[in-house]
Design an enzyme around this catalytic site. Structure first.
Site, PDB file in Angstrom:
ATOM      1  N   SER A 128      31.415  66.963   5.984  1.00  0.00           N
ATOM      2  CA  SER A 128      30.815  66.112   7.014  1.00  0.00           C
ATOM      3  C   SER A 128      30.967  64.640   6.677  1.00  0.00           C
ATOM      4  O   SER A 128      30.972  64.254   5.515  1.00  0.00           O
ATOM      5  CB  SER A 128      29.332  66.421   7.166  1.00  0.00           C
ATOM      6  OG  SER A 128      28.757  65.511   8.079  1.00  0.00           O
ATOM      7  N   LYS A 183      26.627  74.065   6.867  1.00  0.00           N
ATOM      8  CA  LYS A 183      27.250  73.009   7.686  1.00  0.00           C
ATOM      9  C   LYS A 183      26.871  73.192   9.157  1.00  0.00           C
ATOM     10  O   LYS A 183      26.636  72.216   9.885  1.00  0.00           O
ATOM     11  CB  LYS A 183      28.780  73.039   7.510  1.00  0.00           C
ATOM     12  CG  LYS A 183      29.526  72.053   8.426  1.00  0.00           C
ATOM     13  CD  LYS A 183      29.107  70.613   8.175  1.00  0.00           C
ATOM     14  CE  LYS A 183      29.903  69.518   8.820  1.00  0.00           C
ATOM     15  NZ  LYS A 183      30.278  69.558  10.185  1.00  0.00           N
ATOM     16  N   HIS A 186      23.497  71.862   9.522  1.00  0.00           N
ATOM     17  CA  HIS A 186      23.636  70.390   9.491  1.00  0.00           C
ATOM     18  C   HIS A 186      23.983  69.874  10.886  1.00  0.00           C
ATOM     19  O   HIS A 186      23.393  68.918  11.396  1.00  0.00           O
ATOM     20  CB  HIS A 186      24.724  69.992   8.482  1.00  0.00           C
ATOM     21  CG  HIS A 186      25.224  68.583   8.649  1.00  0.00           C
ATOM     22  ND1 HIS A 186      26.119  68.222   9.639  1.00  0.00           N
ATOM     23  CD2 HIS A 186      24.937  67.454   7.991  1.00  0.00           C
ATOM     24  CE1 HIS A 186      26.350  66.923   9.570  1.00  0.00           C
ATOM     25  NE2 HIS A 186      25.654  66.425   8.574  1.00  0.00           N
ATOM     26  N   ASN A 187      24.947  70.507  11.510  1.00  0.00           N
ATOM     27  CA  ASN A 187      25.370  70.055  12.836  1.00  0.00           C
ATOM     28  C   ASN A 187      24.278  70.256  13.882  1.00  0.00           C
ATOM     29  O   ASN A 187      24.090  69.410  14.755  1.00  0.00           O
ATOM     30  CB  ASN A 187      26.651  70.767  13.274  1.00  0.00           C
ATOM     31  CG  ASN A 187      27.882  70.146  12.643  1.00  0.00           C
ATOM     32  OD1 ASN A 187      27.823  69.644  11.513  1.00  0.00           O
ATOM     33  ND2 ASN A 187      28.990  70.171  13.338  1.00  0.00           N
ATOM     34  N   GLU A 190      22.029  67.550  13.427  1.00  0.00           N
ATOM     35  CA  GLU A 190      22.704  66.357  13.982  1.00  0.00           C
ATOM     36  C   GLU A 190      22.457  66.287  15.502  1.00  0.00           C
ATOM     37  O   GLU A 190      22.115  65.226  16.035  1.00  0.00           O
ATOM     38  CB  GLU A 190      24.196  66.467  13.660  1.00  0.00           C
ATOM     39  CG  GLU A 190      25.097  65.415  14.262  1.00  0.00           C
ATOM     40  CD  GLU A 190      26.582  65.717  13.945  1.00  0.00           C
ATOM     41  OE1 GLU A 190      26.922  65.899  12.765  1.00  0.00           O
ATOM     42  OE2 GLU A 190      27.390  65.789  14.892  1.00  0.00           O
TER      43      GLU A 190
HETATM   44  C1  6PG Z   1      30.322  65.939  10.885  1.00  0.00           C
HETATM   45  C2  6PG Z   1      30.202  66.273  12.362  1.00  0.00           C
HETATM   46  C3  6PG Z   1      31.423  66.899  12.913  1.00  0.00           C
HETATM   47  C4  6PG Z   1      31.300  67.330  14.357  1.00  0.00           C
HETATM   48  C5  6PG Z   1      31.305  66.223  15.322  1.00  0.00           C
HETATM   49  C6  6PG Z   1      31.402  66.631  16.781  1.00  0.00           C
HETATM   50  O1  6PG Z   1      29.506  66.496  10.163  1.00  0.00           O
HETATM   51  O2  6PG Z   1      31.175  65.162  10.481  1.00  0.00           O
HETATM   52  O3  6PG Z   1      29.167  67.190  12.515  1.00  0.00           O
HETATM   53  O4  6PG Z   1      31.675  68.018  12.109  1.00  0.00           O
HETATM   54  O5  6PG Z   1      32.357  68.131  14.667  1.00  0.00           O
HETATM   55  O6  6PG Z   1      30.166  65.444  15.131  1.00  0.00           O
HETATM   56  O7  6PG Z   1      30.477  67.587  17.145  1.00  0.00           O
HETATM   57  P1  6PG Z   1      30.173  67.888  18.685  1.00  0.00           P
HETATM   58  O8  6PG Z   1      31.450  67.716  19.425  1.00  0.00           O
HETATM   59  O9  6PG Z   1      29.690  69.281  18.753  1.00  0.00           O
HETATM   60  O10 6PG Z   1      29.158  66.874  19.092  1.00  0.00           O
END
Ligand code: 6PG
Length: 482
Positions: A128, A183, A186-187, A190
């Site tokens: 990430s 991960k 994590h997302n 996010e």
């Molecule tokens: C990271 C992000 C990355 C992710 C993008 C887009 O940890 O660097 O999580 O892996 O793919 O942020 O995610 P979305 O298109 O689902 O918003």
């Protein structure tokens, strides 16, 4: 001298990881399906470095030190399987394949198991931090075949981000797909963090009628508090960014959110495991709702929807909003860690939650000061079942409660949608209610389907059925919970 590691896939993340490895003294062999990409890379960003190219998988394999370490930085899904299939006949027992993409963790479970049968080790690793993270220090979350970790560890820990105490934001997560699972969470987090910030923005913009410069200043101030984080920091930058005509660029961006699927996977997984991951799931639904743009435009007109202005002292509201955001964020992380705990128990991964917080402390998109407090909480109690019960977080939740309720109630009153902030509060209200109305729900289930219920005055595990109408029978249906 042979290469230390091979990387397949020269899109931006692959290229940047290679350059990062090269900076740390590793000799990297770079391969891409299309040969021109290899040439472009070698003559472009990789010029003057120790990076070497390979124009076929055989050449890549031949150029690597044993045991070979080959990292796939390709699109998740079938492409990963197709590279694995092509690599298997070229590799020796003990060689290591690493998938650094955003793979759905069941795929990693499967790949670890199938490759194990062939004597090849497989690591599925979350990476990430976007382009910049990959280049200068990402957060790396590897899991899979534990035998492979000692070989990969020095490279990964060298290139990863470091905390303020110089600890690498990379450690072994666990067996099978544990790295990709972490991960994924994590997302999901996010998604939650981003949604919460957007809700605060809408409250300030539409409710408090604030300008973009004012909102930018608020986010700059918030970034000096417990909310200090990468996402708050970039939000202040975004709000201050002006288009060529001097107007805020953000208002010219179409309000339909994209998504690549990791938040959705987190929600699906939570449903599968029976974990009330309400905030992240609301955040995914908020993106889905945003994408119904045409319908929303029509419905606004149809319902004559108008938000009313939030009256009162602006500064008081801004502070209330900050507290509501912080408290909701605690709930989001608490739910995310609940999900990890359940997955760890179900899969026997033995996840170390303090280490997970440490891995997210730097380099990744959700990096924040807050993660140090999470780490402390799990240091005090590694088996903490609800993050909000830790004394530091409990204190914040209690102190924020009145402001949080005021913001949630006001948003409902004036018609500003705040699904994540309000669902977080509803979750905490449910979680802290010893007796919920599920007794009535159980009665309904038993009434229409003889699904049985347990009684508060009898030992758990004893099931009862009532013939509620006098017309039903005494036969109960089987009792099981999915
Ligand atoms: C990271 C992000 C990355 C992710 C993008 C887009 O940890 O660097 O999580 O892996 O793919 O942020 O995610 P979305 O298109 O689902 O918003």
């Amino acid at each position: 001298m042979k290469g230390d590691i091979g990387v397949i896939g020269l899109a931006v993340m692959g290229q940047n990881l290679i350059l990062n490895m090269n900076d740390h003294g590793y000799k990297v062999v770079a391969h891409n399906r299309t040969a021109e990409k290899v040439d472009e890379f070698l003559q472009g960003p990789a010029k003057g470095t120790n990076i070497v190219g390979a124009y076929s998988l055989q050449e890549l394999v031949d150029k690597l030190e044993s045991p070979r370490k080959i990292m796939l930085m390709v699109r998740a899904g079938d492409v990963v399987d197709s590279f694995i299939d092509k690599l298997i006949p070229l590799l020796d027992k003990g060689d290591i394949i690493i998938d650094g993409g955003n793979t759905n963790f069941p795929d990693t479970n499967r790949r670890v198991a199938t490759l194990k049968e062939k004597g090849i080790h497989f690591i599925g690793s979350g990476v990430s931090g976007g382009e910049e993270g990959a280049r200068f220090g990402p957060s790396i979350m590897p899991g899979g075949s534990p035998e492979a970790w000692p070989f990969v560890k020095p490279i990964f820990q060298a290139i990863s981000a470091k905390t303020e105490n110089n600890e690498p934001c990379c450690d072994w997560v666990g067996n099978d797909g544990a790295g990709h699972f972490v991960k994924m969470v994590h997302n999901g987090i996010e998604y939650g963090d981003m949604q919460l910030i957007t809700e605060a923005y809408q409250f300030m913009k539409d409710g408090l009628g604030m300008t973009h410069d004012e909102m930018q200043s608020v986010f700059i101030e918030w970034n000096k508090t417990e909310l200090n984080s990468y996402l708050v920091e970039i939000t202040s930058d975004i709000l201050g960014y002006k288009d060529t005509d001097g107007e805020p660029l953000v208002e010219k961006i179409l309000d339909t959110a994209g998504q690549k699927g990791t938040g959705k996977w987190t929600g699906i997984n939570a449903l599968d495991m029976g974990i009330p991951l309400t905030l992240i799931t609301e955040s995914v639904f908020a993106r889905c709702l945003s994408s119904l743009k045409d319908q929303r435009v029509e419905a606004e007109e149809l319902f004559g929807k108008k938000e009313s202005i939030v009256e009162g002292d602006k500064q008081v509201w801004i502070e209330a909003l900050r507290q509501a955001l912080l408290a909701s964020k605690i709930i989001s992380y608490a739910q995310g860690f609940m999900l990890m705990r359940e997955a760890s128990n179900e899969n026997g991964w033995d996840l170390n939650y303090g280490n997970v917080a440490l891995m997210w402390r730097g380099g990744c998109i959700i990096r924040s000061a807050f993660l140090s407090n999470i780490r402390d909480a799990y240091d005090i109690d590694p088996e903490l079942s609800f993050l909000g019960s830790d004394s530091y977080f409990k204190g914040i939740l209690e102190n924020s409660m009145s402001a949080w309720r005021k913001v949630a109630a006001k948003s409902m009153e004036v018609g500003i949608p705040m699904p994540s902030m309000t669902s977080a509060l509803t979750f905490l209200d449910g979680y802290t209610t010893a007796r919920l109305p599920a007794n009535l729900l159980q009665a309904q289930r038993d009434y229409f389907g003889a699904h049985t219920y347990e009684r508060v005055d009898k030992p758990k595990g004893e099931f009862f059925h009532t013939n509620w109408t006098g017309k039903g029978g005494d036969v109960s249906s089987t009792t099981y919970n999915s």
